[in-house]
Design a protein around this motif. Structure first.
Motif, PDB file in Angstrom:
ATOM      1  N   ARG A 109      -4.327  -5.696  10.524  1.00 54.28           N
ATOM      2  CA  ARG A 109      -3.464  -5.814   9.352  1.00 54.28           C
ATOM      3  C   ARG A 109      -2.419  -4.703   9.353  1.00 54.28           C
ATOM      4  N   VAL A 110      -1.329  -4.956   8.666  1.00 54.88           N
ATOM      5  CA  VAL A 110      -0.240  -3.978   8.588  1.00 54.88           C
ATOM      6  C   VAL A 110      -0.653  -2.819   7.692  1.00 54.88           C
ATOM      7  N   THR A 111      -0.449  -1.614   8.175  1.00 54.75           N
ATOM      8  CA  THR A 111      -0.742  -0.405   7.408  1.00 54.75           C
ATOM      9  C   THR A 111       0.474   0.514   7.452  1.00 54.75           C
ATOM     10  N   PRO A 112       0.444   1.641   6.737  1.00 54.75           N
ATOM     11  CA  PRO A 112       1.601   2.552   6.749  1.00 54.75           C
ATOM     12  C   PRO A 112       1.925   3.170   8.109  1.00 54.75           C
ATOM     13  N   ILE A 113       1.110   2.945   9.145  1.00 51.39           N
ATOM     14  CA  ILE A 113       1.445   3.508  10.454  1.00 51.39           C
ATOM     15  C   ILE A 113       2.321   2.549  11.269  1.00 51.39           C
ATOM     16  N   HIS A 114       2.670   1.384  10.716  1.00 55.88           N
ATOM     17  CA  HIS A 114       3.323   0.339  11.512  1.00 55.88           C
ATOM     18  C   HIS A 114       4.823   0.192  11.268  1.00 55.88           C
ATOM     19  N   GLN A 170      14.873   3.769  -1.975  1.00 56.04           N
ATOM     20  CA  GLN A 170      13.654   4.155  -1.257  1.00 56.04           C
ATOM     21  C   GLN A 170      13.282   3.210  -0.113  1.00 56.04           C
ATOM     22  N   LEU A 171      14.274   2.501   0.418  1.00 58.60           N
ATOM     23  CA  LEU A 171      14.029   1.642   1.568  1.00 58.60           C
ATOM     24  C   LEU A 171      13.454   2.420   2.742  1.00 58.60           C
ATOM     25  N   GLN A 172      13.826   3.707   2.852  1.00 59.13           N
ATOM     26  CA  GLN A 172      13.385   4.510   3.985  1.00 59.13           C
ATOM     27  C   GLN A 172      11.893   4.833   3.927  1.00 59.13           C
ATOM     28  N   ARG A 173      11.265   4.602   2.772  1.00 63.83           N
ATOM     29  CA  ARG A 173       9.802   4.678   2.723  1.00 63.83           C
ATOM     30  C   ARG A 173       9.254   3.307   3.132  1.00 63.83           C
ATOM     31  N   HIS A 174       9.708   2.903   4.306  1.00 66.93           N
ATOM     32  CA  HIS A 174       9.480   1.536   4.760  1.00 66.93           C
ATOM     33  C   HIS A 174       8.037   1.291   5.167  1.00 66.93           C
ATOM     34  N   SER A 175       7.346   2.340   5.552  1.00 69.81           N
ATOM     35  CA  SER A 175       5.952   2.200   5.958  1.00 69.81           C
ATOM     36  C   SER A 175       5.102   1.661   4.805  1.00 69.81           C
ATOM     37  N   ASP A 176       5.274   2.235   3.637  1.00 64.75           N
ATOM     38  CA  ASP A 176       4.506   1.765   2.476  1.00 64.75           C
ATOM     39  C   ASP A 176       4.957   0.383   2.042  1.00 64.75           C
ATOM     40  N   HIS A 177       6.251   0.107   2.181  1.00 60.14           N
ATOM     41  CA  HIS A 177       6.745  -1.212   1.789  1.00 60.14           C
ATOM     42  C   HIS A 177       6.068  -2.319   2.595  1.00 60.14           C
ATOM     43  N   HIS A 178       5.915  -2.119   3.907  1.00 63.33           N
ATOM     44  CA  HIS A 178       5.289  -3.160   4.724  1.00 63.33           C
ATOM     45  C   HIS A 178       3.788  -3.244   4.474  1.00 63.33           C
ATOM     46  N   ALA A 179       3.190  -2.135   4.168  1.00 67.62           N
ATOM     47  CA  ALA A 179       1.752  -2.155   3.887  1.00 67.62           C
ATOM     48  C   ALA A 179       1.463  -2.756   2.517  1.00 67.62           C
ATOM     49  N   ASN A 180       2.405  -2.593   1.585  1.00 68.94           N
ATOM     50  CA  ASN A 180       2.204  -3.059   0.206  1.00 68.94           C
ATOM     51  C   ASN A 180       3.509  -3.694  -0.291  1.00 68.94           C
ATOM     52  N   GLN A 221      10.399   2.137  -6.863  1.00 64.51           N
ATOM     53  CA  GLN A 221      10.233   3.440  -7.498  1.00 64.51           C
ATOM     54  C   GLN A 221       8.846   4.046  -7.291  1.00 64.51           C
ATOM     55  N   VAL A 222       7.872   3.259  -6.825  1.00 65.05           N
ATOM     56  CA  VAL A 222       6.517   3.781  -6.643  1.00 65.05           C
ATOM     57  C   VAL A 222       6.075   3.750  -5.174  1.00 65.05           C
ATOM     58  N   LEU A 223       7.014   3.525  -4.261  1.00 65.51           N
ATOM     59  CA  LEU A 223       6.653   3.571  -2.847  1.00 65.51           C
ATOM     60  C   LEU A 223       6.244   4.998  -2.463  1.00 65.51           C
ATOM     61  N   ASP A 224       5.209   5.102  -1.657  1.00 62.92           N
ATOM     62  CA  ASP A 224       4.646   6.404  -1.301  1.00 62.92           C
ATOM     63  C   ASP A 224       5.127   6.897   0.062  1.00 62.92           C
ATOM     64  N   HIS A 225       5.151   8.202   0.195  1.00 59.51           N
ATOM     65  CA  HIS A 225       5.308   8.841   1.501  1.00 59.51           C
ATOM     66  C   HIS A 225       3.919   9.038   2.090  1.00 59.51           C
TER      67      HIS A 225
END
Length: 363
Positions: free
Chosen positions: A279-284, A299-309, A315-319
């Motif tokens: 499954r897709v996680t923040p490492i992908h 916050q598009l650049q917090r793309h890792s969290d976007h794909h995982a969730n 506004q709530v995407l995580d680093h």
């Protein structure tokens, strides 16, 4: 999220103001938006650095529900539609000193409609509310890339970080080779997804229920209506309006594909069984938590969290520290991506390190 951080998301509106101001100032001022995006913003990013702060877990639900953040994206939709109409108007009715002005104007225009507009469309297209999905389609219509609504949500998010995803760039693949595959195979895949949807409903692919037919017609119709109206008022056929509309669309979705290239370069998920992947996680996905450019890009650049969730609001995407990190923000990285030898030197060692750490073999 603090008051000043909230206001930071309005900084995206600087770009259409720069394009408008540049046009009325004339001459080389038409390059103000480009200079801001690819010179000034990267410098500010480096000076102010990375913001690793996340919304506290107990506040995520509250911040996600705040109407303010949706309001910013809704306002952007209206601004972009008005901006595109204004752009067509000045192409038909304006005064131009030479081709250099038109080139600067068109490229700066695409930074607005592609760099920010498609980012907002991307955000809204994931949401459950009908009005948000409608606004996403309107924004994509203004850049002639409406199939993205289908392909991104039902194709890219399913197949990301696999060889089956046209929008996942491969190791040692230049941006230019990637562009051809992502644009053409992505479009073909959107047709396949839509045709399969209609088949399940017992409807013909050639019916008016086929969204891909409408997605092809609507940008052409918009360009035709704008050309007809402005030709009527100018007293001559203003072919330049249609040429401008499709030219800025081309540069806008090329900017999108540059971002796709940077976000997913070489990352692959493990194949756990034939045709099935972890499954897709923040490492992908590659991540970049640079403070200022993330305001401009919602916050598009917090793309890792976007794909995982994918359903999380911007506004709530995580680093995540464990996500693969880009050495600079998107503004810098997409310029480097257009110079393949430099890109490979900068990114291949980082990519090989990531694959070694996660025991994924490079294809």
């Amino acid at each position: 999220m603090g008051f000043f951080k909230k206001l930071g998301f309005f900084s995206a509106f600087v770009f259409p103001a720069l394009v408008v101001g540049g046009y009325y100032l004339g001459g080389w001022w038409n390059y103000m938006a480009l200079a801001h995006a690819f010179v000034i913003l990267p410098v500010i990013d480096q000076l102010l650095g990375i913001d690793k702060s996340n919304v506290p877990e107990d506040k995520v639900k509250e911040v996600s529900a705040e109407y303010f953040y949706r309001f910013v994206t809704f306002i952007w939709t209206y601004v972009q539609v008005a901006f595109v109409i204004w752009g067509c108007y000045v192409i038909a009715m304006g005064q131009w000193s030479g081709w250099y002005e038109l080139i600067g104007f068109t490229l700066g225009f695409a930074v607005v409609t592609g760099g920010i507009g498609i980012t907002v469309a991307h955000e809204l297209g994931h949401k459950k509310e009908a009005i948000e999905r409608f606004y996403s389609k309107v924004l994509l219509m203004t850049v002639s890339y409406m199939h993205f609504y289908i392909e991104y949500n039902k194709g890219h998010h399913v197949h990301v970080a696999t060889m089956g995803d046209p929008a996942t760039s491969r190791k040692n693949e230049s941006f230019y080779a990637f562009w051809v595959r992502s644009v053409f195979l992505g479009y073909a895949h959107a047709w396949k997804i839509e045709n399969n949807r209609l088949k399940r409903k017992g409807k013909s692919a050639f019916s008016l229920s086929n969204n891909m037919i409408w997605f092809a017609i609507l940008p052409i119709l918009f360009a035709g209506v704008m050309t007809a109206i402005l030709s009527y008022f100018s007293g001559t056929i203003e072919w330049g309006v249609a040429v401008f509309f499709f030219a800025q669309s081309f540069f806008a979705f090329t900017l999108l594909e540059l971002v796709n290239y940077v976000e997913h370069y070489g990352i692959q998920r493990k194949e756990v069984s034939p045709g099935r992947f972890e499954r897709v996680t923040p490492i992908h996905s590659w991540n970049a938590s640079h403070l200022v450019s993330n305001f401009f890009l919602f916050q598009l650049q917090r793309h890792s969290d976007h794909h995982a969730n994918a359903i999380k609001r911007y506004q709530v995407l995580d680093h995540y520290d464990e996500s693969p990190q880009l050495p600079a923000g998107y503004s810098t990285m997409i310029i480097i991506a257009m110079i393949p030898p430099l890109w490979f030197v900068m990114m291949n060692k980082r990519l090989e390190k990531w694959h070694g750490e996660h025991e994924v073999s490079l294809a």
